[in-house]
Design an enzyme around this catalytic site. Structure first.
Site, PDB file in Angstrom:
ATOM      1  N   SER A 121       0.830  -1.193   0.000  1.00 59.98           N
ATOM      2  CA  SER A 121       0.000   0.000   0.000  1.00 59.98           C
ATOM      3  C   SER A 121       0.879   1.263   0.000  1.00 59.98           C
ATOM      4  CB  SER A 121      -0.963  -0.038   1.189  1.00 59.98           C
ATOM      5  OG  SER A 121      -1.952   0.953   1.082  1.00 59.98           O
TER       6      SER A 121
ATOM      7  N   ASP B  57      -9.948  -3.797  -5.201  1.00 55.96           N
ATOM      8  CA  ASP B  57      -9.071  -2.810  -4.584  1.00 55.96           C
ATOM      9  C   ASP B  57      -9.065  -1.553  -5.446  1.00 55.96           C
ATOM     10  OD1 ASP B  57      -7.035  -1.352  -3.382  1.00 55.96           O
ATOM     11  OD2 ASP B  57      -5.435  -2.752  -3.898  1.00 55.96           O
TER      12      ASP B  57
ATOM     13  N   HIS C 281      -8.036  -4.798  -0.790  1.00 51.28           N
ATOM     14  CA  HIS C 281      -6.920  -4.010  -0.285  1.00 51.28           C
ATOM     15  C   HIS C 281      -6.682  -4.289   1.202  1.00 51.28           C
ATOM     16  CE1 HIS C 281      -4.031  -0.729  -0.619  1.00 51.28           C
ATOM     17  NE2 HIS C 281      -4.340  -0.482   0.638  1.00 51.28           N
TER      18      HIS C 281
END
Length: 407
Positions: A193, A347, A377
């Protein structure tokens, strides 16, 4: 703040349960749990807990006890783990940056690979403890030395603080690599991320350095790589899918850049980028560069919006590659090391990874791509986490280990 942990232990479990149950009973109408996602019922429960935590954070902020972000960090901080029989673990500082070093206890025939790990959390959340289980797993299973980096967090520390901390820690490690039994030709940067963003930025910065060994690889796990267009197909297809909603993606990027979330709506609508600049970067940031199979769940083209110069002045550093690595020039991209990119179907950041994959391949960089068809995610960050672990997360983590072993 000193009384906060004790107070939370007494009051918050019941409050969190009440809010979570209420949220579930309300049916979560504003959010989306796609039927194809891994274990949708469990993800629905995770979403309820997230919403309950956010609601409690707002209450605490209104009472003046602590900020919502401080509360969120407390909830996410993780717990201290016991001794790992297979690893030496020590906390250190690399050029004043806190790090945690994981070294396998087993003897090795030669020097090991070294991994710099940058955690996720939107540049706002996350800590060494939060990712303790993930880093232990990577070190044990790949038989690598792992260095987890505790970079400074926003909004207290704005861009480029996190990037600089990760860069400085990486350079320190490379300059002192003999102390850790690591092969200088086998150093990898890795992150998920926001950490994937930082890994990409560090990799680009080091690509042109002749005074340091070349990185062996970069591992980018559902990375966020641009803030020009929050209307790519994945942003609309997955706008309400946890753990990262479309609005929160813009919120985190603004917190990292400016320390606040002002002009979030303008950024979401795309009025923060001048038309000539949007045209310049369209060759790299465009739905046209995304394979058609990822558009079958729908595409919502970016509607023309009026450019607002005042907003651009506050966010113009979004065009810097150290913040948005997808915008780096080809001269940099073609120097990058072998790459691993993991994306998740559900995501909002999926298309950032797909676009960067194309850019790397177009510049002759070898890319291993792993796509979790049922992933969302943050699924890897939930590995072995309080009963909220998902099989897709374990598969994703194992794909990273397999790539490491192939190097």
């Amino acid at each position: 703040m000193a009384l906060l942990p004790a107070l939370l232990l007494l009051l918050l479990p019941l409050a969190a349960l009440a809010v979570a149950l209420a949220t579930v009973l309300l049916g979560l109408p504003s959010y989306d749990i796609p039927p194809g996602v891994n274990q949708p019922a469990k993800l629905r429960l995770v979403l309820a807990v997230l919403l309950g935590t956010a609601a409690l954070g707002r209450i605490l902020e209104k009472t003046g006890l602590c900020s919502q972000i401080t509360f969120g960090r407390y909830v996410r901080q993780g717990r201290k783990l016991g001794v790992d029989p297979k690893l030496f673990i020590q906390d250190r500082h690399f050029n004043k940056v806190p790090v945690r070093v994981y070294q396998p206890k087993a003897t090795s025939d030669g020097r090991r690979r070294g991994i710099l790990f940058f955690h996720g959390g939107g540049w706002v959340f996350g800590s060494l403890d939060t990712y303790e289980k993930v880093c232990r797993y990577l070190s044990r299973e790949s038989e690598s030395v792992v260095v987890s980096v505790q970079y400074r967090l926003a909004p207290e520390h704005k861009y480029p603080a996190a990037y600089e901390d990760c860069l400085h820690a990486t350079i320190h490690f490379m300059n002192n690599i003999e102390h850790y039994g690591v092969d200088p030709a086998n150093v990898i940067v890795c992150g998920d991320s926001a950490g994937g963003n930082l890994a990409a930025a560090v990799s680009q910065t080091l690509a042109g350095r002749s005074d340091l060994p070349k990185l062996r690889a970069q591992i980018l796990i559902y990375p966020g790589l641009q803030a020009l267009d929050f209307n790519l197909p994945s942003y609309h297809q997955n706008r309400g899918v946890p753990l990262l909603f479309r609005e929160r993606a813009a919120f985190f990027a603004l917190q990292y850049l400016n320390g606040d979330a002002l002009h979030m709506q303008e950024v979401l609508e795309g009025s923060h980028i001048p038309p000539d600049m949007r045209l310049k970067y369209r060759k790299w940031v465009s739905p046209d560069n995304i394979p058609e199979k990822f558009k079958v769940r729908g595409v919502k083209p970016l509607r023309p919006t009026d450019f607002i110069a005042e907003v651009y002045e506050t966010v113009k550093r979004f065009c810097e590659p150290n913040l948005c690595p997808l915008l780096a020039e080809d001269a940099i991209v073609h120097q990058l090391p072998e790459s691993f990119i993991l994306t998740c179907e559900y995501d909002v950041l999926r298309d950032d990874g797909l676009l960067y994959k194309k850019r790397l391949e177009d510049n002759g960089v070898r890319v291993t791509w792993y796509h979790l068809e049922d992933g969302f995610h943050g699924v890897i960050s939930l590995y072995d986490y309080c009963g909220f672990s998902f099989p897709a997360g374990k598969r994703g983590l194992d794909s990273v280990v397999n790539f490491l072993k192939s190097l």
